[in-house]
Design a protein around this motif. Structure first.
Motif, PDB file in Angstrom:
ATOM      1  N   LYS A 153      -3.840  17.674  -3.391  1.00  0.00           N
ATOM      2  CA  LYS A 153      -4.901  18.407  -4.119  1.00  0.00           C
ATOM      3  C   LYS A 153      -5.418  19.550  -3.290  1.00  0.00           C
ATOM      4  CE  LYS A 153      -6.096  14.328  -6.619  1.00  0.00           C
ATOM      5  NZ  LYS A 153      -6.978  13.276  -6.902  1.00  0.00           N
ATOM      6  N   ASN A 162       2.090   2.182  -3.504  1.00  0.00           N
ATOM      7  CA  ASN A 162       1.058   2.435  -4.499  1.00  0.00           C
ATOM      8  C   ASN A 162       1.339   3.766  -5.204  1.00  0.00           C
ATOM      9  OD1 ASN A 162      -1.461   3.706  -5.461  1.00  0.00           O
ATOM     10  ND2 ASN A 162      -2.411   1.815  -4.725  1.00  0.00           N
ATOM     11  N   GLU A 163       1.355   3.756  -6.534  1.00  0.00           N
ATOM     12  CA  GLU A 163       1.660   4.961  -7.311  1.00  0.00           C
ATOM     13  C   GLU A 163       0.741   6.123  -6.953  1.00  0.00           C
ATOM     14  OE1 GLU A 163       1.593   4.476 -11.525  1.00  0.00           O
ATOM     15  OE2 GLU A 163       3.093   2.899 -11.472  1.00  0.00           O
ATOM     16  N   ASN A 164      -0.545   5.832  -6.826  1.00  0.00           N
ATOM     17  CA  ASN A 164      -1.500   6.903  -6.527  1.00  0.00           C
ATOM     18  C   ASN A 164      -1.225   7.528  -5.171  1.00  0.00           C
ATOM     19  OD1 ASN A 164      -2.847   6.580  -8.976  1.00  0.00           O
ATOM     20  ND2 ASN A 164      -4.122   4.947  -8.135  1.00  0.00           N
ATOM     21  N   ASN A 165      -0.864   6.705  -4.186  1.00  0.00           N
ATOM     22  CA  ASN A 165      -0.534   7.250  -2.873  1.00  0.00           C
ATOM     23  C   ASN A 165       0.688   8.154  -2.958  1.00  0.00           C
ATOM     24  OD1 ASN A 165      -2.637   5.764  -1.827  1.00  0.00           O
ATOM     25  ND2 ASN A 165      -1.350   4.234  -0.843  1.00  0.00           N
ATOM     26  N   ASN A 189       0.826  -1.203   0.000  1.00  0.00           N
ATOM     27  CA  ASN A 189       0.000   0.000   0.000  1.00  0.00           C
ATOM     28  C   ASN A 189       0.864   1.257   0.000  1.00  0.00           C
ATOM     29  OD1 ASN A 189      -2.444  -1.349  -0.066  1.00  0.00           O
ATOM     30  ND2 ASN A 189      -2.596  -1.467   2.154  1.00  0.00           N
ATOM     31  N   ILE A 243       1.800   9.833  -5.588  1.00  0.00           N
ATOM     32  CA  ILE A 243       1.451  11.059  -6.315  1.00  0.00           C
ATOM     33  C   ILE A 243       0.680  12.001  -5.409  1.00  0.00           C
ATOM     34  CG2 ILE A 243       0.036  11.966  -8.200  1.00  0.00           C
ATOM     35  CD1 ILE A 243       0.888   9.427  -9.800  1.00  0.00           C
ATOM     36  N   ASP A 244      -0.257  11.460  -4.626  1.00  0.00           N
ATOM     37  CA  ASP A 244      -1.024  12.280  -3.690  1.00  0.00           C
ATOM     38  C   ASP A 244      -0.126  12.906  -2.632  1.00  0.00           C
ATOM     39  OD1 ASP A 244      -3.342  11.732  -5.070  1.00  0.00           O
ATOM     40  OD2 ASP A 244      -4.018  10.178  -3.670  1.00  0.00           O
TER      41      ASP A 244
END
Length: 158
Positions: A158, A147-150, A144, A152-153
């Protein structure tokens, strides 16, 4: 270029690999195998110069290794129980981390290595089911985190 499925065995069978570049002789390997008579194994032994950890580790219960950070990390992210035989420097640190997180027994320094100590650790390595449960839990957390999305976030909120 080879295809791993053609070159390597069916993953449902027990596999032991030995890295020839480490200089492990057949005699030493078979002496180590003889220290574990409590396990009934039908072994398929493959001698290899190199094997990708990301291919073999997901198929393994556990890994007995020197405790380098790369091998320790790959073992952990693939939910492998670990037994470390540290030789130098940070390997002793990783040995303590693995034991403190319940991912395997405290390993034996190569400088205090004995047949009796190895046999005791191997019994614990295979019989303590908490190690595998902990390894699965830690691997899930590590996956987890990667995870790429984590990532990037975290880098670009945002």
């Amino acid at each position: 270029m080879s295809n791993a499925k053609d070159d390597f065995p069916d993953p449902d069978r027990p596999v032991i690999t030995i890295n020839l570049s480490l200089g492990i002789s057949n005699e030493i390997f078979f002496k180590l195998c003889s220290l574990a008579p409590f396990i009934t194994i039908f072994l398929t032994i493959f001698f290899v110069n190199h094997i990708p950890y990301d291919w073999i580790f997901p198929k393994m219960y556990g890994v007995i290794h020197h405790g380098g950070s790369g091998t320790t990390h790959q073992s952990a992210i693939n939910a492998c129980v670990q037994l470390i035989i540290p030789h130098i420097m940070d390997q002793f640190f990783w040995n303590k981390v693995i034991q403190s997180k319940g991912l395997g027994p405290l390993g034996i320094s190569i400088h205090q290595f004995s047949q009796q100590k190895l046999e005791e650790r191997l019994l614990d390595f295979y019989q303590n089911q908490n190690y595998k449960l902990n390894a699965k839990h830690v691997a899930e957390k590590m996956k987890n985190e990667a995870n790429e999305n984590n990532l990037i976030d975290l880098a670009f909120p945002k």
